[in-house]
Design an enzyme around this catalytic site. Structure first.
Site, PDB file in Angstrom:
ATOM      1  CG  HIS A 229      42.177  41.307  32.772  1.00 24.55           C
ATOM      2  ND1 HIS A 229      41.579  40.246  33.407  1.00 24.55           N
ATOM      3  CD2 HIS A 229      43.489  40.962  32.642  1.00 24.55           C
ATOM      4  CE1 HIS A 229      42.486  39.312  33.655  1.00 24.55           C
ATOM      5  NE2 HIS A 229      43.651  39.710  33.203  1.00 24.55           N
TER       6      HIS A 229
HETATM    7  O1  RIB Z   1      44.168  42.549  36.942  1.00 24.76           O
HETATM    8  C1  RIB Z   1      44.052  42.975  35.608  1.00 24.76           C
HETATM    9  C2  RIB Z   1      44.250  44.463  35.513  1.00 24.76           C
HETATM   10  O2  RIB Z   1      45.560  44.812  35.964  1.00 24.76           O
HETATM   11  C3  RIB Z   1      44.178  44.986  34.065  1.00 24.76           C
HETATM   12  O3  RIB Z   1      43.720  46.300  34.080  1.00 24.76           O
HETATM   13  C4  RIB Z   1      45.610  44.929  33.619  1.00 24.76           C
HETATM   14  O4  RIB Z   1      45.882  45.857  32.575  1.00 24.76           O
HETATM   15  C5  RIB Z   1      46.318  45.360  34.878  1.00 24.76           C
HETATM   16  O5  RIB Z   1      46.272  46.780  34.943  1.00 24.76           O
END
Ligand code: RIB
Ligand code: CA
Length: 306
Positions: A229
């Site tokens: 992500h």
């Molecule tokens: O939903 C994914 C996000 O939430 C990413 O940034 C992960 O590290 C968590 O912080």
């Protein structure tokens, strides 16, 4: 091309760690001026400790790390230890940090950095937006000093906390509402795109050839894999040719309803742009090339000095 001065606000967190290793490796692209941490995946004392472990493992002990907000603006903190482990870097095996934590709070540091920068600064936001919201509430004028805000957050389809909400926004929707209604320009990569970035097992295992950072990543993903992500948020600045964007306006649902934390997008106009598509194969190729820069780095085993 001179490197882009950036501040990275994050909640390491495994994918935050990968995003930090990437930004610190791409020295011709990013001039990482500071890392600020926030409560999110794990409490802020652990995200701050992890950020110090990460910058030291990357061979960048001079990058200052500032601990920030310990809880969301209004809600109680919700963490994600099931994915990231109790310490937030489950399985990494990175040594304890040698550097002392910075005395300033991240919000104070962000205000000082934005005031002192001689040109608008890029902020890469990889966790709940609490720190950045407090900066903009305390000093609304600083919105003009944020030249570009790159965010991982929100979703255009099902969430990963509720059917409607993605973690970073759900943890602190009020902060997200403040930031996304003030900051401009904003580039946003959302969960519906980043959930497609699950690294193939052989690919992430191959990271063991990329120095201590790569070994840590491979070990973390072996313990509990997560999509890349936050890596997408850093990569969209480094390699925009791999991303399709479209203009949009963004609204956050802050009311106490089942859609609490939902992000609502109106495409076609607005000061934000959202990632519409990612060249997945191209991205994995670039990421491997970038991480190979750590291959020549001496690897220190956890608990032994470098
Ligand atoms: O939903 C994914 C996000 O939430 C990413 O940034 C992960 O590290 C968590 O912080
Ligand atoms: Ca994160």
């Amino acid at each position: 091309m001179t490197a882009l001065p950036v501040i990275i606000d994050c909640d390491p967190g495994k994918d935050d760690a990968f995003a930090l290793f990437l930004a610190l490796a791409l020295t011709e692209v990013f001039d990482v001026r500071a890392v600020t941490t926030v409560a999110g995946n794990v409490p802020v004392d652990r995200t701050a400790r992890n950020a110090r472990r990460i910058v030291e493992a990357a061979g960048c002990p001079d990058v200052p790390v500032f601990a920030g907000c310990a809880r969301p603006m209004l809600k109680t903190l919700q963490t994600a230890e099931e994915a990231h482990g109790h310490d937030g870097l489950g399985g990494a095996g990175l040594p304890e940090p040698l550097m002392e934590p910075q005395a300033s709070h991240a919000v104070t540091a962000l205000i000082g950095l934005l005031d002192d920068m001689t040109w608008p600064t890029t902020i890469i936001a990889l966790g709940p937006l609490t720190n950045i919201a407090l900066v903009l509430i305390a000093r609304p004028d600083l919105a003009a000093r944020i030249g570009h805000l790159a965010v991982m957050g929100g979703t255009r389809d099902r969430g990963n906390v509720t059917d409607f909400a993605e973690f970073n926004i759900h943890v602190d929707p009020h902060a997200a509402d403040v930031v996304l209604s003030v900051a401009a320009p904003v580039s946003l990569v959302t969960l519906d795109r980043t959930r497609l970035l699950r690294p193939p097992e052989a690919w992430i295992e191959g990271m063991r050839e990329c120095g201590q950072p790569g070994m840590a990543l491979a070990s973390m993903w072996r313990e509990f894999p997560v999509p890349l992500h936050d890596v997408a948020a850093t990569s969209m600045l480094a390699w925009p040719d791999l991303f399709d964007f479209e203009p949009c306006t963004i609204r956050v649902e802050t009311r106490d309803t089942p859609q609490h934390g939902r992000t609502i997008f109106t495409r076609g106009s607005g000061s934000a742009r959202i990632v519409a598509a990612i060249d997945r194969e191209g991205l994995f190729g670039r990421l491997r090339q970038a991480m190979e820069r750590y291959a020549t780095q001496a690897v220190t085993v956890a608990g032994t000095p470098g």
